[in-house]
Write a protein that holds these residues in place. Structure first.
Motif, mmCIF file in Angstrom:
data_model
loop_
_atom_site.group_PDB
_atom_site.id
_atom_site.type_symbol
_atom_site.label_atom_id
_atom_site.label_comp_id
_atom_site.label_asym_id
_atom_site.label_seq_id
_atom_site.Cartn_x
_atom_site.Cartn_y
_atom_site.Cartn_z
ATOM 1 N N VAL A 174 0.846 -1.192 0.000
ATOM 2 C CA VAL A 174 0.000 0.000 0.000
ATOM 3 C C VAL A 174 0.881 1.242 0.000
ATOM 4 C CG1 VAL A 174 -1.853 1.232 1.196
ATOM 5 C CG2 VAL A 174 -1.636 -1.226 1.468
ATOM 6 N N GLY A 175 0.493 2.225 -0.784
ATOM 7 C CA GLY A 175 1.122 3.532 -0.697
ATOM 8 C C GLY A 175 0.050 4.504 -0.260
ATOM 9 N N ILE A 176 0.327 5.253 0.782
ATOM 10 C CA ILE A 176 -0.691 6.192 1.242
ATOM 11 C C ILE A 176 -0.389 7.565 0.657
ATOM 12 C CG2 ILE A 176 -1.671 7.347 3.255
ATOM 13 C CD1 ILE A 176 -1.373 4.716 4.723
ATOM 14 N N MET A 177 -1.347 8.083 -0.059
ATOM 15 C CA MET A 177 -1.145 9.329 -0.785
ATOM 16 C C MET A 177 -1.976 10.418 -0.139
ATOM 17 S SD MET A 177 -1.218 9.625 -4.863
ATOM 18 C CE MET A 177 -0.684 11.100 -5.710
ATOM 19 N N TYR A 178 -1.345 11.570 0.018
ATOM 20 C CA TYR A 178 -2.060 12.688 0.610
ATOM 21 C C TYR A 178 -1.528 13.972 0.004
ATOM 22 C CZ TYR A 178 -4.158 15.668 4.177
ATOM 23 O OH TYR A 178 -4.883 16.627 4.825
ATOM 24 N N ARG A 179 -2.420 14.789 -0.514
ATOM 25 C CA ARG A 179 -2.037 16.047 -1.145
ATOM 26 C C ARG A 179 -0.935 15.861 -2.180
ATOM 27 N NH1 ARG A 179 -2.165 20.358 3.787
ATOM 28 N NH2 ARG A 179 -4.368 20.132 4.250
ATOM 29 N N GLY A 180 -1.074 14.826 -3.002
ATOM 30 C CA GLY A 180 -0.142 14.642 -4.106
ATOM 31 C C GLY A 180 1.163 13.963 -3.748
ATOM 32 N N ARG A 181 1.344 13.623 -2.462
ATOM 33 C CA ARG A 181 2.607 12.995 -2.056
ATOM 34 C C ARG A 181 2.338 11.625 -1.452
ATOM 35 N NH1 ARG A 181 6.472 17.273 -1.348
ATOM 36 N NH2 ARG A 181 7.810 15.718 -0.412
ATOM 37 N N LEU A 182 3.362 10.765 -1.543
ATOM 38 C CA LEU A 182 3.261 9.472 -0.904
ATOM 39 C C LEU A 182 3.775 9.652 0.524
ATOM 40 C CD1 LEU A 182 2.242 7.024 -2.349
ATOM 41 C CD2 LEU A 182 4.559 6.251 -2.663
ATOM 42 N N VAL A 183 2.873 9.504 1.524
ATOM 43 C CA VAL A 183 3.308 9.790 2.896
ATOM 44 C C VAL A 183 3.718 8.528 3.636
ATOM 45 C CG1 VAL A 183 2.019 11.928 3.121
ATOM 46 C CG2 VAL A 183 0.910 9.776 3.691
ATOM 47 N N ALA A 184 3.350 7.354 3.140
ATOM 48 C CA ALA A 184 3.782 6.107 3.770
ATOM 49 C C ALA A 184 3.658 5.007 2.733
ATOM 50 C CB ALA A 184 2.905 5.791 4.978
ATOM 51 N N GLY A 201 -2.011 12.698 9.628
ATOM 52 C CA GLY A 201 -1.830 13.639 10.722
ATOM 53 C C GLY A 201 -0.420 14.200 10.734
ATOM 54 N N GLU A 202 0.577 13.327 10.550
ATOM 55 C CA GLU A 202 1.963 13.779 10.534
ATOM 56 C C GLU A 202 2.211 14.727 9.376
ATOM 57 O OE1 GLU A 202 4.254 10.198 10.625
ATOM 58 O OE2 GLU A 202 3.614 9.812 12.693
ATOM 59 N N GLU A 203 1.629 14.371 8.209
ATOM 60 C CA GLU A 203 1.813 15.201 7.026
ATOM 61 C C GLU A 203 1.173 16.573 7.227
ATOM 62 O OE1 GLU A 203 3.095 15.889 3.043
ATOM 63 O OE2 GLU A 203 3.660 14.482 4.608
ATOM 64 N N ALA A 204 -0.013 16.567 7.870
ATOM 65 C CA ALA A 204 -0.739 17.816 8.038
ATOM 66 C C ALA A 204 0.002 18.776 8.957
ATOM 67 C CB ALA A 204 -2.147 17.534 8.563
#
Ligand SMILES: Nc1ncnc2c1ncn2[C@@H]1O[C@H](COP(=O)(O)OP(=O)(O)O)[C@@H](O)[C@H]1O
Ligand SMILES: [Mg+2]
Lengths: 299, 312
Positions: free
Chosen positions: B212-222, B308-311
């Motif tokens: 799994v790749g977790i994507m948030y705001r255009g970036r892979l966060v995990a 949460g970390e990304e935010a």
């Protein structure tokens, strides 16, 4: 630009195209082996889809009814009646042909994008230009069928009316069939040119903008000789603009033989062929541009 | 090892949408790196608007990147031989709506140049695979959402692709439809297909994917396998009945117990040594022990943590 210079440039252009095609034959021949079947399949599904469109069927029924019902103006003398039938019939074919071609061509590509049906096609081994050409070929077939059916109806009406009145003394009903069919074929070529241009616009503009431009082109294209006169008499930037319009917008009136045919005047087949050959060259350029624009289109 | 071979690669991918109304642009994908290995099922998960669809559309050459590169089978997507080996299920897929399943699949198979006999075979195979035999003559317009989605998947399979790219394959489906689609994806996985899918729906992904790749705001966060992302259990939960007021408070005071609430005693995993003592204490206080568990964090927890970390 004088007409002779224009013709010369056109012939030189044709020669250059022919030379390029001949020299690069080896390079594109295998690609064409792939492209032609793809273009054909996309054209076929486009036609099949149009056959199921209720709007097109409804308009066709309406036009057939208009052409047939023109027979009932029985207070006219047979000679006047034949003129009226021919001019009215050809006018219906031309006007509804143009309306239908705007309807068919302007929505074809934008709707594929809006409906997202384009994704399933462009993600397959289909090149963008094959898609555009397939759509254009499909439109040509659809419009050919429409003009063909309407022409057959008009010819039928003329033949029927001719039979009906031929026993009257001094009938002079003139179905003028050959020229009528010629005029219908020429109006089909006009649609072919117009459709290519509409498709070109639709590769960059929204549906609304495309429809709007199509009507403007229709209007301007039918008034090209007036625009030429205006340009002759204008000055400065206006003159330049009018000349650009005159040279860029297709001269649809060159395809219009309705006046000669309905007045039983002789038609110049040569000038018809001129318009057709010019139209083919014009259409090729327009389609190449459409393919280039659509290639860069984000869908 | 050929299993480690990357079938699909994304490097430094950036996409900025510009329009008349947003001259500064919307950054939909931001320096994304991704690689999918042969045979694996990789899932991009992220909330709506995180750039998943944009990424997939760039991979398929439907839109063009602002920066970065993508490659499939080591080649660019403009190469027709690449597109001959992939299948794509678009988000909220829609096909020509005046045709039925038979006609549609025949058309899409034709785009690969199959003969009419081969096409007829393919149509049969695919209709049966996606369970659309009975509804083969229903025009797409009249199909339910689930039927549409299955036809759209069949459309992506006409060339028996090595790589499948699925955009939100189960979203918008009812539970039965979702279950059917999940089973289909598992079947395709069993047949050895490499699958890249994206979803905003976590539970669906847990069942089918290897990584799994977790994507948030255009970036892979995990990124990682489910186990890697979820990590080790962090707490022990003891479910108890029959512990009333004062007794419950006493249990709460025991060494290692973090909290007692609604009949559940929570302990930190670090205090596992105290477990027997706590259980005995509960027993003596009159409680009945129903269950002892060491839950792993769900993907949902991981997701919320990563975002949460990304935010921040
Ligand atoms: N054609 C477009 N024009 C402008 N912005 C877009 C376009 N498509 C998507 N976006 C924006 O890009 C971002 C990512 O969208 P998308 O890739 O569809 O996300 P997801 O598939 O993860 O829901 C969103 O903010 C969306 O509004
Ligand atoms: Mg999406």
């Amino acid at each position: 630009m004088s007409a002779a210079l224009g013709k010369l440039l056109f012939i030189i252009g044709l020669a250059i195209v022919a030379a390029v095609v001949a020299i690069t034959r080896k390079a594109w021949a295998p690609a064409a082996g792939h492209a032609l079947p793809s273009i054909w399949r996309i054209a076929k599904i486009t036609v099949a889809e149009a056959r199921r469109r209720r709007v097109i069927q409804a308009v066709m029924v309406l036009v057939v009814m208009i052409i047939v019902s023109m027979n009932f103006f029985s207070y006219l003398s047979p000679h006047e009646q034949s003129r009226m039938l021919i001019s009215g019939g050809l006018a219906s074919i031309t006007v509804f042909g143009i309306l239908l071609s705007i309807f068919v061509a302007a929505f074809m590509i934008p709707q594929e994008i809006e409906n997202r049906t384009v994704y399933a096609i462009l993600s397959k081994p289909v090149r963008r230009f094959e898609f555009v050409m397939g759509k254009y070929l499909g439109a040509l077939i659809i419009l050919g069928a429409i003009i063909g059916i309407l022409t057959v109806v008009l010819v039928g009406v003329l033949v029927f009316q001719d039979r009906l009145v031929q026993d009257l003394p001094d009938s002079k009903f003139d179905p003028n069939l050959g020229p009528v069919v010629f005029a219908a074929i020429m109006s089909y070529f006009a649609l072919a040119v117009l459709t290519a241009l509409i498709i070109l616009i639709s590769t960059v503009a929204s549906t609304t903008m495309t429809v709007l431009s199509a009507f403007i082109i229709w209007a301007v294209g039918s008034l090209q000789s007036q625009i030429y006169e205006l340009a002759e008499n204008a000055a400065g930037a206006t003159k330049l603009l009018l000349f650009i319009i005159y040279n860029v917008v297709p001269k649809l009136e060159n395809f219009d033989f309705r006046h000669q045919v309905s007045n039983m005047m002789p038609v110049s087949v040569i000038s018809g062929w001129h318009a057709v050959i010019h139209g083919i060259g014009y259409t090729l350029v327009v389609l190449i541009l459409a393919a280039i624009f659509f290639n860069d289109r984000q869908v | 090892m050929s299993n480690e071979e990357a079938v699909l690669q994304v490097e430094g991918l950036t996409k900025i949408y510009r329009s008349l109304f947003t001259p500064a642009g919307v950054k939909a994908v931001d320096d994304l790196n991704l690689s999918v290995r042969r045979g694996e099922t990789y899932s991009i998960v992220g909330p709506n608007g995180s750039g998943k669809t944009t990424t997939l559309k760039i991979l398929l050459g439907l839109i063009f990147p602002t920066g970065g590169t993508t490659s499939i089978f080591g080649k660019g997507i403009s190469d027709l031989s690449v597109r001959a080996r992939i299948g794509f299920l678009p988000e909220d897929a829609y096909l020509y709506d005046c045709f039925n399943g038979e006609e549609l699949l025949d058309f899409y198979a034709g785009l690969f140049g199959f003969s009419s006999r081969r096409r007829a075979e393919l149509v049969e195979e695919l209709l049966s695979l996606v369970g659309m035999q009975a509804n083969r003559r229903v025009p797409f317009r009249e199909c339910s959402k689930g039927m549409r989605q299955r036809l759209a998947l069949a459309q992506a399979l006409v060339n028996d692709p090595e790589l499948l790219i699925l955009d939100e394959p189960t979203s918008g489906l009812d539970p039965a439809g979702r279950h059917q689609m999940t089973r289909l994806i598992l079947e395709l996985k069993r047949r050895g297909k490499t699958i890249l899918l994206c979803s905003h729906f976590l539970a669906e992904v847990e069942e089918v994917c290897d990584r799994v790749g977790i994507m948030y705001r255009g970036r892979l966060v995990a990124e990682g396998t489910l186990a890697e992302l979820a990590g080790e259990p962090t707490e022990i939960l003891i479910t108890v009945t029959g512990l009333e007021g004062a007794a419950a408070e006493k249990v709460g005071g025991q060494a290692g117990v973090m909290e007692v609430r609604d009949g559940v005693v929570r302990m930190s995993k670090a205090d596992e040594g105290q477990l027997w003592a706590v259980l005995e204490f509960i027993h003596r206080a009159g409680g009945v022990i129903v269950e002892v568990t060491r839950p792993r964090p769900t993907l949902q927890d991981v997701f919320v943590r990563a975002i949460g970390e990304e935010a921040k």
